[in-house]
Design an enzyme around this catalytic site. Structure first.
Site, PDB file in Angstrom:
ATOM      1  N   ASN A 102      29.360 -28.310 -12.117  1.00 44.34           N
ATOM      2  CA  ASN A 102      30.397 -28.481 -11.103  1.00 44.34           C
ATOM      3  C   ASN A 102      29.795 -28.953  -9.782  1.00 44.34           C
ATOM      4  O   ASN A 102      28.663 -28.626  -9.443  1.00 44.34           O
ATOM      5  CB  ASN A 102      31.156 -27.164 -10.892  1.00 44.34           C
ATOM      6  CG  ASN A 102      31.827 -26.688 -12.169  1.00 44.34           C
ATOM      7  OD1 ASN A 102      32.036 -27.483 -13.094  1.00 44.34           O
ATOM      8  ND2 ASN A 102      32.128 -25.407 -12.262  1.00 44.34           N
ATOM      9  N   HIS A 119      24.852 -31.846 -11.544  1.00 43.64           N
ATOM     10  CA  HIS A 119      25.557 -33.113 -11.240  1.00 43.64           C
ATOM     11  C   HIS A 119      25.709 -33.336  -9.743  1.00 43.64           C
ATOM     12  O   HIS A 119      26.489 -34.183  -9.318  1.00 43.64           O
ATOM     13  CB  HIS A 119      26.942 -33.118 -11.921  1.00 43.64           C
ATOM     14  CG  HIS A 119      26.859 -33.196 -13.415  1.00 43.64           C
ATOM     15  ND1 HIS A 119      27.874 -32.772 -14.252  1.00 43.64           N
ATOM     16  CD2 HIS A 119      25.874 -33.630 -14.220  1.00 43.64           C
ATOM     17  CE1 HIS A 119      27.504 -32.963 -15.508  1.00 43.64           C
ATOM     18  NE2 HIS A 119      26.298 -33.471 -15.521  1.00 43.64           N
ATOM     19  N   CYS A 127      23.818 -42.181   2.317  1.00 43.56           N
ATOM     20  CA  CYS A 127      23.730 -43.636   2.520  1.00 43.56           C
ATOM     21  C   CYS A 127      22.725 -44.191   1.517  1.00 43.56           C
ATOM     22  O   CYS A 127      21.565 -43.757   1.487  1.00 43.56           O
ATOM     23  CB  CYS A 127      23.254 -43.937   3.942  1.00 43.56           C
ATOM     24  SG  CYS A 127      22.996 -45.722   4.203  1.00 43.56           S
ATOM     25  N   CYS A 130      19.739 -46.166   3.652  1.00 44.69           N
ATOM     26  CA  CYS A 130      18.675 -45.498   4.437  1.00 44.69           C
ATOM     27  C   CYS A 130      18.464 -44.045   4.012  1.00 44.69           C
ATOM     28  O   CYS A 130      17.681 -43.321   4.605  1.00 44.69           O
ATOM     29  CB  CYS A 130      19.046 -45.539   5.927  1.00 44.69           C
ATOM     30  SG  CYS A 130      20.464 -44.506   6.353  1.00 44.69           S
ATOM     31  N   CYS A 148      27.870 -45.246   7.088  1.00 44.60           N
ATOM     32  CA  CYS A 148      26.673 -44.716   7.734  1.00 44.60           C
ATOM     33  C   CYS A 148      26.693 -45.144   9.210  1.00 44.60           C
ATOM     34  O   CYS A 148      26.930 -46.320   9.514  1.00 44.60           O
ATOM     35  CB  CYS A 148      25.438 -45.271   7.031  1.00 44.60           C
ATOM     36  SG  CYS A 148      23.884 -44.731   7.747  1.00 44.60           S
ATOM     37  N   GLY A 188      33.326 -21.964 -19.379  1.00 47.40           N
ATOM     38  CA  GLY A 188      34.265 -23.037 -19.024  1.00 47.40           C
ATOM     39  C   GLY A 188      33.740 -24.442 -19.167  1.00 47.40           C
ATOM     40  O   GLY A 188      33.892 -25.244 -18.244  1.00 47.40           O
ATOM     41  N   ALA A 233      38.013 -17.163 -17.460  1.00 47.42           N
ATOM     42  CA  ALA A 233      36.752 -16.721 -16.849  1.00 47.42           C
ATOM     43  C   ALA A 233      36.947 -15.505 -15.952  1.00 47.42           C
ATOM     44  O   ALA A 233      36.197 -14.521 -16.057  1.00 47.42           O
ATOM     45  CB  ALA A 233      36.155 -17.883 -16.047  1.00 47.42           C
TER      46      ALA A 233
HETATM   47  N1  APR Z   1      38.397 -20.049 -17.814  1.00 45.63           N
HETATM   48  C1  APR Z   1      37.378 -20.497 -18.608  1.00 45.63           C
HETATM   49  N2  APR Z   1      37.386 -21.727 -19.199  1.00 45.63           N
HETATM   50  C2  APR Z   1      38.469 -22.503 -18.974  1.00 45.63           C
HETATM   51  C3  APR Z   1      39.562 -22.105 -18.176  1.00 45.63           C
HETATM   52  C4  APR Z   1      39.498 -20.817 -17.580  1.00 45.63           C
HETATM   53  N3  APR Z   1      40.494 -20.360 -16.809  1.00 45.63           N
HETATM   54  N4  APR Z   1      40.481 -23.118 -18.165  1.00 45.63           N
HETATM   55  C5  APR Z   1      39.970 -24.114 -18.931  1.00 45.63           C
HETATM   56  N5  APR Z   1      38.769 -23.745 -19.433  1.00 45.63           N
HETATM   57  C6  APR Z   1      37.856 -24.508 -20.302  1.00 45.63           C
HETATM   58  C7  APR Z   1      38.520 -25.528 -21.190  1.00 45.63           C
HETATM   59  O1  APR Z   1      38.925 -24.914 -22.424  1.00 45.63           O
HETATM   60  C8  APR Z   1      37.376 -26.517 -21.426  1.00 45.63           C
HETATM   61  O2  APR Z   1      36.590 -26.126 -22.543  1.00 45.63           O
HETATM   62  O3  APR Z   1      37.015 -25.258 -19.452  1.00 45.63           O
HETATM   63  C9  APR Z   1      36.546 -26.395 -20.161  1.00 45.63           C
HETATM   64  C10 APR Z   1      36.664 -27.605 -19.237  1.00 45.63           C
HETATM   65  O4  APR Z   1      36.045 -28.680 -19.899  1.00 45.63           O
HETATM   66  P1  APR Z   1      35.775 -30.053 -19.126  1.00 45.63           P
HETATM   67  O5  APR Z   1      36.974 -30.404 -18.319  1.00 45.63           O
HETATM   68  O6  APR Z   1      35.234 -31.033 -20.134  1.00 45.63           O
HETATM   69  O7  APR Z   1      34.645 -29.667 -18.082  1.00 45.63           O
HETATM   70  P2  APR Z   1      33.071 -29.732 -18.252  1.00 45.63           P
HETATM   71  O8  APR Z   1      32.639 -29.287 -19.598  1.00 45.63           O
HETATM   72  O9  APR Z   1      32.522 -29.053 -17.083  1.00 45.63           O
HETATM   73  O10 APR Z   1      32.784 -31.317 -18.092  1.00 45.63           O
HETATM   74  C11 APR Z   1      31.444 -31.689 -18.001  1.00 45.63           C
HETATM   75  O11 APR Z   1      32.146 -33.953 -17.534  1.00 45.63           O
HETATM   76  O12 APR Z   1      33.374 -35.562 -16.431  1.00 45.63           O
HETATM   77  C12 APR Z   1      32.182 -34.894 -16.459  1.00 45.63           C
HETATM   78  O13 APR Z   1      30.772 -34.605 -14.618  1.00 45.63           O
HETATM   79  C13 APR Z   1      31.943 -34.118 -15.191  1.00 45.63           C
HETATM   80  O14 APR Z   1      30.719 -32.050 -14.920  1.00 45.63           O
HETATM   81  C14 APR Z   1      31.735 -32.683 -15.680  1.00 45.63           C
HETATM   82  C15 APR Z   1      31.318 -32.887 -17.108  1.00 45.63           C
END
Ligand code: APR
Length: 245
Positions: A102, A119, A127, A130, A148, A188, A233
């Site tokens: 995140n 990430h 920038c 620079c 910038c 998550g 969560a």
């Molecule tokens: N508590 C826990 N998990 C949850 C909740 C909740 N309240 N609500 C949703 N989820 C779960 C969903 O079931 C899913 O498995 O969170 C997950 C979200 O998945 P993604 O949206 O794919 O997120 P993530 O795995 O972090 O994505 C990875 O993808 O687009 C790129 O850079 C971006 O960091 C991101 C990466």
């Protein structure tokens, strides 16, 4: 579930080195949509707006979306109970680090000190000419793209775009911690993005017990996860906290 919660708490308390690997799901209860799934951001926006080569040639157009996704949505997001439990776990010595995909800064705002931002972080802008780094709060996003002050170059948010390398220090620290982990708590994440999703897999291969907190199944659930705590969560971590502190 109660038995699984108690078993998870026992494993965490006995573990000599515990990591949490978090994804967008931990911030859903802070009001930030996930990327995938029914209400996913990628259903509304094309990931192309975060493709580095596209961005470099269409910065102004991309900034319209970047502002809407990452500065309008994130602007008043605050840590939720799940973030605070992880901060309490670190403070009480049962969590060694958070490795997060995140970019919302919520783990730091909740009080965690050891956070590897795989990430990057949306609270900083950079920038590309620079290398000067600005705080996002220095800008009024009514006027985009931010530039910038030294050379007028359009600034880029300091999180990684598709096609961009992972920040080297975060990468190295994340895998070093995964190798040492006796317990890895996945919270998550669909596990669909690499190389981030190799972190829990590395922990697994190094012998860690994998605890997954997610209301749904993910690409970790069969084959990587040992204990799936099926739920939101904040709810699951609140239950876990009762057996940790
Ligand atoms: N508590 C826990 N998990 C949850 C909740 C909740 N309240 N609500 C949703 N989820 C779960 C969903 O079931 C899913 O498995 O969170 C997950 C979200 O998945 P993604 O949206 O794919 O997120 P993530 O795995 O972090 O994505 C990875 O993808 O687009 C790129 O850079 C971006 O960091 C991101 C990466």
């Amino acid at each position: 579930m109660e038995l699984l919660i108690k078993e998870s708490a026992r494993l965490i308390k006995e573990s000599k080195f515990t990591i949490a690997f978090t994804g967008a799901g931990i911030s859903v209860e802070s009001g930030i949509p996930p990327f995938r799934g029914e209400h996913g951001l990628w259903n509304k926006y094309t990931p192309e707006v975060l493709d580095l080569s596209y961005y470099l040639n269409h910065s102004t157009e991309c900034w319209e979306y970047i502002r809407e996704i990452f500065y309008d949505f994130f602007a008043d997001a605050h840590p939720n109970k799940a973030h605070f439990v992880l901060a309490e776990m670190e403070a009480s010595g049962v969590l060694n680090s958070v490795i997060t995909q995140n970019i919302d800064n919520l783990h730091f705002e909740a009080g965690n000190k050891v956070v590897h931002e795989f990430h990057g972080n949306s609270k900083k802008l950079k920038c590309l000419k620079c290398d000067r780094v600005y705080g996002a709060d220095e800008f009024d996003f009514a006027n985009i793209p931010p530039k910038c002050v030294d050379d007028g170059e359009i600034l880029k948010p300091d999180f990684i775009f598709f096609g961009e390398g992972i920040p080297q220090e975060a990468y190295a620290n994340s895998f070093a911690d995964a190798e040492k982990a006796e317990v890895c708590i996945i919270i998550g994440s669909t596990g669909e993005v690499t190389p981030a999703s190799y972190v829990p897999r590395t922990a697994k291969q190094a012998g860690a017990t994998i605890i997954e907190i997610n209301p749904e199944e993910s690409s970790f659930t069969s084959g990587v996860t040992d204990i799936h705590l099926k739920g939101k969560a904040s709810e699951v971590l609140e239950q876990l906290a009762k057996h940790l502190f």
